[in-house]
Design a protein around this motif. Structure first.
Motif, short mmCIF file in Angstrom:
data_model
loop_
_atom_site.label_atom_id
_atom_site.label_comp_id
_atom_site.label_asym_id
_atom_site.label_seq_id
_atom_site.Cartn_x
_atom_site.Cartn_y
_atom_site.Cartn_z
N UNK A 132 0.66 -1.35 0.03
CA UNK A 132 0.09 -0.09 0.11
C UNK A 132 0.73 1.41 0.18
N UNK A 133 2.28 1.05 0.16
CA UNK A 133 3.04 2.27 0.33
C UNK A 133 4.01 2.29 -1.16
N UNK A 134 3.96 1.20 -1.77
CA UNK A 134 5.13 1.02 -2.78
C UNK A 134 5.26 2.03 -3.67
N UNK A 135 4.15 2.68 -4.15
CA UNK A 135 4.36 3.58 -5.26
C UNK A 135 4.77 5.02 -4.61
N UNK A 136 4.57 5.21 -3.27
CA UNK A 136 4.89 6.43 -2.40
C UNK A 136 6.46 6.32 -2.24
N UNK A 137 6.72 5.17 -2.21
CA UNK A 137 8.21 4.66 -1.88
C UNK A 137 9.07 4.40 -3.08
N UNK A 138 8.75 4.41 -4.25
CA UNK A 138 9.28 3.93 -5.40
C UNK A 138 10.68 4.38 -5.54
N UNK A 139 10.88 5.60 -5.34
CA UNK A 139 12.39 6.49 -5.38
C UNK A 139 13.34 5.52 -4.42
N UNK A 140 13.05 4.80 -3.51
CA UNK A 140 13.92 4.05 -2.68
C UNK A 140 14.22 2.97 -3.36
N UNK A 141 13.73 2.41 -4.29
CA UNK A 141 14.18 0.96 -4.97
C UNK A 141 14.85 1.55 -6.14
N UNK A 142 16.10 0.77 -6.32
CA UNK A 142 16.96 1.15 -7.49
C UNK A 142 16.46 0.42 -8.81
N UNK A 143 16.60 1.08 -9.79
CA UNK A 143 16.14 0.22 -11.03
C UNK A 143 17.42 -0.63 -11.56
N UNK A 144 18.42 -0.37 -10.95
CA UNK A 144 19.86 -1.09 -11.47
C UNK A 144 19.87 -2.26 -10.77
N UNK A 145 19.26 -2.67 -9.63
CA UNK A 145 19.62 -4.00 -9.05
C UNK A 145 18.58 -4.85 -9.50
N UNK A 146 18.81 -6.27 -9.36
CA UNK A 146 17.90 -7.17 -9.78
C UNK A 146 17.24 -7.62 -8.42
N UNK A 147 15.88 -7.51 -8.65
CA UNK A 147 14.82 -7.66 -7.34
C UNK A 147 14.12 -8.71 -7.68
N UNK A 148 13.86 -9.41 -6.42
CA UNK A 148 12.72 -10.54 -6.51
C UNK A 148 11.63 -10.09 -5.49
N UNK A 149 10.47 -9.93 -5.75
CA UNK A 149 9.41 -9.43 -4.83
C UNK A 149 8.64 -10.69 -4.07
N UNK A 150 8.51 -10.43 -2.74
CA UNK A 150 7.94 -11.48 -2.23
C UNK A 150 6.69 -11.09 -1.14
N UNK A 151 5.75 -12.07 -1.19
CA UNK A 151 4.58 -11.88 -0.32
C UNK A 151 4.24 -13.16 0.14
N UNK A 152 3.19 -13.34 0.83
CA UNK A 152 2.85 -14.38 1.48
C UNK A 152 2.40 -15.68 0.44
N UNK A 153 1.68 -15.25 -0.57
CA UNK A 153 1.30 -16.31 -1.48
C UNK A 153 1.36 -16.06 -2.96
N UNK A 154 2.14 -15.02 -3.28
CA UNK A 154 2.48 -14.43 -4.33
C UNK A 154 1.37 -13.74 -5.32
N UNK A 155 0.32 -13.47 -4.65
CA UNK A 155 -0.46 -12.68 -5.20
C UNK A 155 -0.15 -11.20 -5.22
N UNK A 156 0.22 -10.82 -4.17
CA UNK A 156 0.51 -9.20 -4.07
C UNK A 156 1.70 -8.90 -4.97
N UNK A 157 2.86 -9.92 -4.48
CA UNK A 157 4.04 -9.75 -5.41
C UNK A 157 3.70 -9.67 -6.92
N UNK A 158 2.82 -10.38 -7.53
CA UNK A 158 2.73 -10.22 -8.83
C UNK A 158 2.04 -8.90 -9.27
N UNK A 159 1.20 -8.48 -8.48
CA UNK A 159 0.61 -7.19 -8.78
C UNK A 159 1.86 -6.03 -8.59
#
Length: 90
Positions: free
Chosen positions: A37-64
């Motif tokens: 719920x705060x991802x877009x507000x804090x997007x500048x804190x996430x480097x576009x240069x790094x390789x990221x794997x997003x995790x959540x409990x069951x994969x639904x929110x990480x896909x979003x």
């Protein structure tokens, strides 16, 4: 990325955990924590240069979250299919 691939790549990727603060406090694998719920507000804190794997409990929110970040120009990004639930069941 499936749970087996995630387990093999765990030491070579940056984790982006988008679960709630309570879920994070209960269990986490480290990485960068920002709730969905705060991802877009804090997007500048996430480097576009790094390789990221997003995790959540069951994969639904990480896909979003992955789709949102790809729409914002992130290219080195994946998510854990089945979430931590799949990883912990290995």
């Amino acid at each position: 990325m499936n749970a087996t691939q995630f387990k093999q790549a765990l030491t070579h990727v940056n984790l982006l955990d988008i679960r709630t603060p309570r879920e994070w406090d209960d269990f986490n694998l480290g990485g960068f924590h920002v709730s969905l719920d705060t991802l877009l507000e804090r997007i500048d804190e996430i480097s576009k240069e790094k390789n990221w794997v997003i995790i959540c409990y069951n994969g639904t929110q990480s896909l979003i979250a992955m789709r949102l970040l790809k729409a914002k120009g992130f290219t080195h990004i994946d998510h854990l299919e089945g979430g931590l639930e799949a990883y912990l069941s290995l």
